[in-house]
Design an enzyme around this catalytic site. Sequence first.
Site, PDB file in Angstrom:
ATOM      1  N   GLY A   1       0.700  -1.003  -0.086  1.00 46.00           N
ATOM      2  CA  GLY A   1       0.138  -0.036   0.132  1.00 46.00           C
ATOM      3  C   GLY A   1       0.772   1.307   0.159  1.00 46.00           C
ATOM      4  O   GLY A   1       1.929   1.225   0.407  1.00 46.00           O
ATOM      5  N   CYS A   2       0.340   2.414  -0.205  1.00 42.24           N
ATOM      6  CA  CYS A   2       0.986   3.536  -0.486  1.00 42.24           C
ATOM      7  C   CYS A   2       1.393   4.001   0.977  1.00 42.24           C
ATOM      8  O   CYS A   2       2.684   4.663   1.201  1.00 42.24           O
ATOM      9  CB  CYS A   2       0.096   4.686  -1.363  1.00 42.24           C
ATOM     10  SG  CYS A   2      -1.528   4.943  -0.675  1.00 42.24           S
ATOM     11  N   TYR A   3       0.440   4.192   1.644  1.00 46.84           N
ATOM     12  CA  TYR A   3       1.010   4.782   3.287  1.00 46.84           C
ATOM     13  C   TYR A   3       2.169   3.805   3.911  1.00 46.84           C
ATOM     14  O   TYR A   3       3.093   4.211   4.192  1.00 46.84           O
ATOM     15  CB  TYR A   3      -0.407   4.869   4.163  1.00 46.84           C
ATOM     16  CG  TYR A   3      -1.160   6.042   4.185  1.00 46.84           C
ATOM     17  CD1 TYR A   3      -0.760   7.247   4.095  1.00 46.84           C
ATOM     18  CD2 TYR A   3      -2.408   5.655   3.631  1.00 46.84           C
ATOM     19  CE1 TYR A   3      -1.421   8.307   3.786  1.00 46.84           C
ATOM     20  CE2 TYR A   3      -3.440   6.856   3.771  1.00 46.84           C
ATOM     21  CZ  TYR A   3      -2.900   8.080   3.755  1.00 46.84           C
ATOM     22  OH  TYR A   3      -3.892   9.230   3.464  1.00 46.84           O
TER      23      TYR A   3
END
Length: 347
Positions: free
Chosen positions: A150-152
């Site tokens: 995921g990006c976070y």
Amino acid sequence: MSQIKAGIIGATGYAGVELIRILLGHPDVTISAISSVSFEGKALSEVYPSMYQLCDMVLTDEDTVIERSDVIFASLPHGLCEKLAGKAVEKGKKFIDLGADFRLAEEADYQEWYGLSYNDKELHQKSCYCIPELHRERINNRISIIGNPGCYPTSIALGLAPVVRSGLADLSTLVIDSKSGVTGAGRGLSQTTHYPDCNEAFSPYKTACHRHTPEIEQTLSELSGEKVRVTFVPHLLPVNRGIVSTIYLTLNEAADPEQIRSLYEKAYQDEKFVRVLKDGSTANLRNVKYSNYCDISLHFDLRTNRLIIVSAIDNMVKGAAGQAIQNMNLLFGLPEGTGLGMAPPAF
């Protein structure tokens, strides 16, 4: 080697069309087929006019994408990729899931945070979760499926990895404050991302209950060798793309700024896509947009013995499509940075 045939399922989502944008410049890849449930039968350039004469391919169905491709990128909501991955593996294809179905090692975490179970548990034994800078050794001939991070979690894990591995931090003090552009919410419409609601606004959301939390804790626990719990608060920025994560933690008394900076510089000195900024600089999403870079700046509050880490990525590139292509390069034995040499814009 011959051209790799790459297909994209969910090609009209933001991450899907970003995959196409980047793959069009990849010297070893030909886009073989693309699909979209919402726009099947239309040309991609009808949905995204910027793709006119660059990618006028007609959007087809998922099975056609799997049949025509060596590697399939799936940019879909959670719960939809396990079945597709099974079909791909049966046909000897590689599968890269940009969603959440193959990110979590423990099914119990997936059940708790996503409300679903693993229907094909054996399939998960053929997969791995991979942030390339931290996990590239996981990719071998046994791996057919990659759970793209995921990006976070990408911005946070890269920001924290050197100090977490060192044992020089009190991990019980971790507080993570992240801000993301609106594309992180996907292309689907919602009240939160409706222009009048998000423009000239700024607020946290899903405070202490965001679904990326178990992924963040999973990676940090692996790095530290102990169970890590974090306070994670994401915020919505009124910009299209980018993530800035500001991370706070207390250092052990034996640690000092020079030692911490040395840890980071040594950890990332050979990493093409991680830039440890000089003293006095601060990571800024403007300086990583449209690129696969992660910029990290280190800041020290000597009064409180706290380290403040700022990590910036483009959520659509290093946080999604770019990292997926980085993982594809690893799967096929290509130099890791192939096709990912995009420089960030100067302004």
